[in-house]
Design an enzyme around this catalytic site. Structure first.
Site, short mmCIF file in Angstrom:
data_model
loop_
_atom_site.label_atom_id
_atom_site.label_comp_id
_atom_site.label_asym_id
_atom_site.label_seq_id
_atom_site.Cartn_x
_atom_site.Cartn_y
_atom_site.Cartn_z
N VAL A 109 -40.32 54.13 7.54
CA VAL A 109 -39.49 54.86 7.50
C VAL A 109 -39.29 55.45 8.98
O VAL A 109 -40.33 55.90 9.48
CB VAL A 109 -39.40 56.16 6.48
N CYS A 110 -38.26 55.43 9.60
CA CYS A 110 -38.05 56.04 11.08
C CYS A 110 -39.04 55.34 11.89
O CYS A 110 -39.42 54.39 11.97
CB CYS A 110 -38.11 57.60 10.89
N THR A 111 -39.90 56.29 12.66
CA THR A 111 -40.75 56.00 13.74
C THR A 111 -42.27 55.53 13.02
O THR A 111 -43.11 55.08 13.80
CB THR A 111 -41.05 57.11 14.76
N THR A 129 -35.77 51.11 13.30
CA THR A 129 -36.52 52.50 13.41
C THR A 129 -35.21 53.41 13.80
O THR A 129 -33.94 53.05 13.65
CB THR A 129 -37.48 52.30 14.38
N GLY A 159 -34.03 53.04 8.94
CA GLY A 159 -33.94 53.60 10.34
C GLY A 159 -34.33 55.32 9.96
O GLY A 159 -35.63 55.53 9.42
#
Length: 230
Positions: A109-111, A129, A159
């Site tokens: 998830v994300c970074t 990301t 993202g």
């Protein structure tokens, strides 16, 4: 049909990596959906079992350390500003590498995608990301895709922040079918109707995007780039 769909009583071990500076919603949003999946066994693993300080002013208590953690069926790597420090922690990267080798699904998830990348898991893969960091994905060998969820084999990246909930529901659908995923979505009343249109730069007012980049993400992305290349 997947093994878990054929045998809904089967246990699925879901391991979340925890580290200081984690964005708590990167973890808690998908965890809230995945824990309702039939047979789910939830694990939060960190270097030690000491409380993990999140970005929200409270801490999370891991269930396991890296030694006691069981093998994941689903490995999930959340993001957060603490990723830059975690990129340089050999024990964390080794844990990701070992767990991913036998996991059925490897996710972020994300970074958190950059931790997968540091472990060599994004080389030649399509990935996504948080929008403010997507231009850095080639530094870990990935091809950036402008999408909320990207699947490449058993690799699933998502993202920024709230997209972790979409990823979790998508994966529940893959494992148990659409009806189960829809039931989980209904149970948590995930029926988005945000008060503003603008959760992504494609739709947000340009001035809002520019201001957020100037105040937060230009510097944050520079720190991430330094951590990846330095």
């Amino acid at each position: 049909m997947t093994d878990t769909a054929a045998n809904p009583a089967a246990t699925t071990t879901i391991v979340f990596l925890l580290f200081p500076g984690i964005t708590q919603l990167d973890f808690t949003a998908p965890a809230q959906a995945l824990c309702r999946m039939p047979g789910a066994r939830m694990v939060g693993a960190a270097v030690s079992r000491d409380p993990i300080a999140t970005d929200s002013g409270f801490s999370i208590l891991p269930t396991d350390d890296f030694v006691s953690c069981p093998q994941a069926d689903i490995l999930c790597i959340p993001g957060g500003h603490g990723v830059t420090a975690a990129l340089g922690d050999a024990a964390t990267i080794d844990f990701i590498t070992r767990q991913a080798a036998s996991a059925r699904w490897v996710t972020s998830v994300c970074t958190g995608a950059f931790l997968l990348g540091r472990a060599g898991l994004l080389a030649g893969k399509r990935a996504t990301t948080h929008w403010a960091y997507a231009h850095l994905l080639p530094l870990v060998g990935a091809t950036p895709v402008a999408a909320r969820i990207v699947e490449d084999g058993n690799l699933v990246t998502s993202g920024g922040v709230t997209s972790g909930l979409d990823f979790a529901l998508t994966l529940i659908g893959r494992l148990h079918g659409d009806a189960v995923a829809q039931a989980v979505q209904l149970a948590i009343e995930y029926d988005p109707a945000p008060p503003y249109v603008g959760g992504h730069p494609d739709r947000a007012p340009a001035a809002i995007t520019a201001g957020l980049k100037a105040h937060v993400y230009d510097a944050a992305a520079a720190r991430m780039e330094q951590a990846l290349t330095g």
